[in-house]
Scaffold this active site. Structure first.
Site, short mmCIF file in Angstrom:
data_model
loop_
_atom_site.label_atom_id
_atom_site.label_comp_id
_atom_site.label_asym_id
_atom_site.label_seq_id
_atom_site.Cartn_x
_atom_site.Cartn_y
_atom_site.Cartn_z
N VAL A 1 9.15 42.86 -18.73
CA VAL A 1 10.37 43.30 -18.21
C VAL A 1 11.75 43.20 -18.58
CG1 VAL A 1 10.00 42.22 -15.83
CG2 VAL A 1 11.26 44.32 -15.93
N ASP B 1 15.14 43.06 -16.94
CA ASP B 1 15.73 43.34 -15.71
C ASP B 1 17.31 42.92 -15.89
OD1 ASP B 1 16.34 43.27 -13.06
OD2 ASP B 1 15.71 41.43 -12.44
N THR C 1 18.85 38.64 -19.04
CA THR C 1 19.48 37.20 -19.36
C THR C 1 18.13 36.51 -20.29
OG1 THR C 1 20.16 37.33 -17.14
CG2 THR C 1 19.86 35.07 -18.14
N LYS D 1 14.58 48.13 -16.87
CA LYS D 1 15.21 48.56 -15.51
C LYS D 1 16.47 49.13 -15.95
CE LYS D 1 12.91 45.33 -12.85
NZ LYS D 1 13.19 44.42 -11.34
N TYR E 1 3.09 43.27 -11.30
CA TYR E 1 2.05 43.55 -12.22
C TYR E 1 0.62 42.89 -11.77
CZ TYR E 1 5.89 44.42 -15.05
OH TYR E 1 7.13 45.30 -15.67
N PRO E 2 -0.30 43.69 -12.62
CA PRO E 2 -1.60 43.38 -12.19
C PRO E 2 -2.24 41.86 -12.22
CG PRO E 2 -1.55 44.65 -14.25
CD PRO E 2 -0.17 44.71 -13.47
N TRP E 3 -1.62 41.31 -13.13
CA TRP E 3 -1.91 39.79 -13.46
C TRP E 3 -1.26 39.22 -11.97
CZ3 TRP E 3 0.16 42.71 -17.27
CH2 TRP E 3 1.77 42.44 -17.44
N GLU E 4 -0.64 39.62 -11.28
CA GLU E 4 0.04 39.00 -10.40
C GLU E 4 -0.55 39.33 -8.76
OE1 GLU E 4 4.65 39.05 -11.72
OE2 GLU E 4 3.97 40.81 -10.33
#
Ligand code: 5GP
Length: 266
Positions: free
Chosen positions: A164, A166, A169, A211, A243-246
């Site tokens: 992502v 966001d 940075t 985003k 996310y699915p891995w989270e």
């Protein structure tokens, strides 16, 4: 504690009320497939090195060059009634569904680890001077490792992969640091190949989600966006993406994702 409070037309309210957006593995896979085709990444950019920003960039980077390894045989009955297997064109070249190189070699993936200081609890972005340099906001936890290969970045079409974009940075810092490494390699090359042209190195960015918001940083390589080397599989509102891995409970996560999809939450 569950925030599930009821169902409306078989859509559970918890998914509708949740301010988070749940991304399923299916969505990740499909987003990547569609983006590779849409941006013609194989045909136009032709990456030959991926740099995955950990941990969110690891799974997308792994899916990008996935090998389908389709082995299609035509089974033929011979005159002597024995069977023979005839290779089809698909079998002759290993099929890759997404990113591929003409020589059918896997695109190498290098892993780098970058963390925002604010995520580590030692930097308050809201309090920070907006003009603060990126280096004060991101810490390198892992960097490239090519062994004894000299100038491994030079001449490559590099694809930086993250999940992502966001505040931008992390990507800005990654590009700043990679550009520094590339410049060092250029100097080495000029010293060892006096008079010859330095091979051109390009950087591109692939993210699952960008985003739509005011970014804190610009990409240091100013050519990436105007030259069409910024590939965002999907532009999304400024909401927290899970996310699915989270996921702790992947079934519940996938269910929430399906419900939100039905409601066009994203
Ligand atoms: P940046 O603000 O530098 O663009 O993003 C920094 C990192 O924060 C991303 O690489 C990602 O790991 C994390 N991040 C930012 N927004 C989200 C989000 O909506 N969901 C998740 N899971 N991580 C995010």
């Amino acid at each position: 504690m569950s925030n599930k409070i009821g169902c409306v037309n078989s859509i559970s309210v918890y998914a509708l009320m949740d301010t988070k957006v749940y991304i399923s593995y299916n969505q990740v896979h499909q987003l990547i497939k569609d983006a590779v085709e849409h941006y013609r990444i194989n045909e136009d950019y032709k990456p030959d090195l991926m740099i995955a920003i950990g941990g969110g960039g690891f799974v997308p980077a792994r899916i990008l060059p996935i090998n389908r390894c389709i082995k299609t045989f035509i089974v033929m009955m011979n005159n002597n009634h024995s069977l023979s297997f005839v290779q089809t064109p698909e079998q002759l070249s290993w099929q890759r569904s997404f990113l591929k190189r003409p020589n059918n070699k896997n695109i190498p993936i290098q892993a780098i680890g970058l963390s925002l200081y604010e995520d580590l609890g030692v930097f308050d972005a809201e309090q920070a001077d907006a003009a603060a340099t990126i280096g004060t906001q991101v810490v390198k936890t892992q960097w490239l490792h090519f062994g004894h290969v000299t100038c491994p970045l030079l001449g490559k079409n590099i694809l930086i992969v993250d999940e992502v974009d966001d505040t931008r940075t992390t990507l800005a810092y990654a590009i700043q640091e990679l550009s520094r490494d590339i410049n060092e390699e250029k100097l080495k090359y000029i010293q060892s190949h006096p008079g010859s042209d330095v091979p051109e190195t390009k950087l591109a960015v692939f993210v699952l989600h960008n985003k739509k918001k005011q970014k804190r940083m610009e990409l240091p390589d100013q050519s990436i966006i105007p030259d069409g080397r910024y590939f965002a599989a999907k532009e999304v509102p400024d909401k927290w993406l899970v996310y699915p891995w989270e996921a702790i409970d992947i079934s519940e996560h996938t269910q929430k994702s399906l419900e939100q999809e039905e409601e066009n939450a994203i």
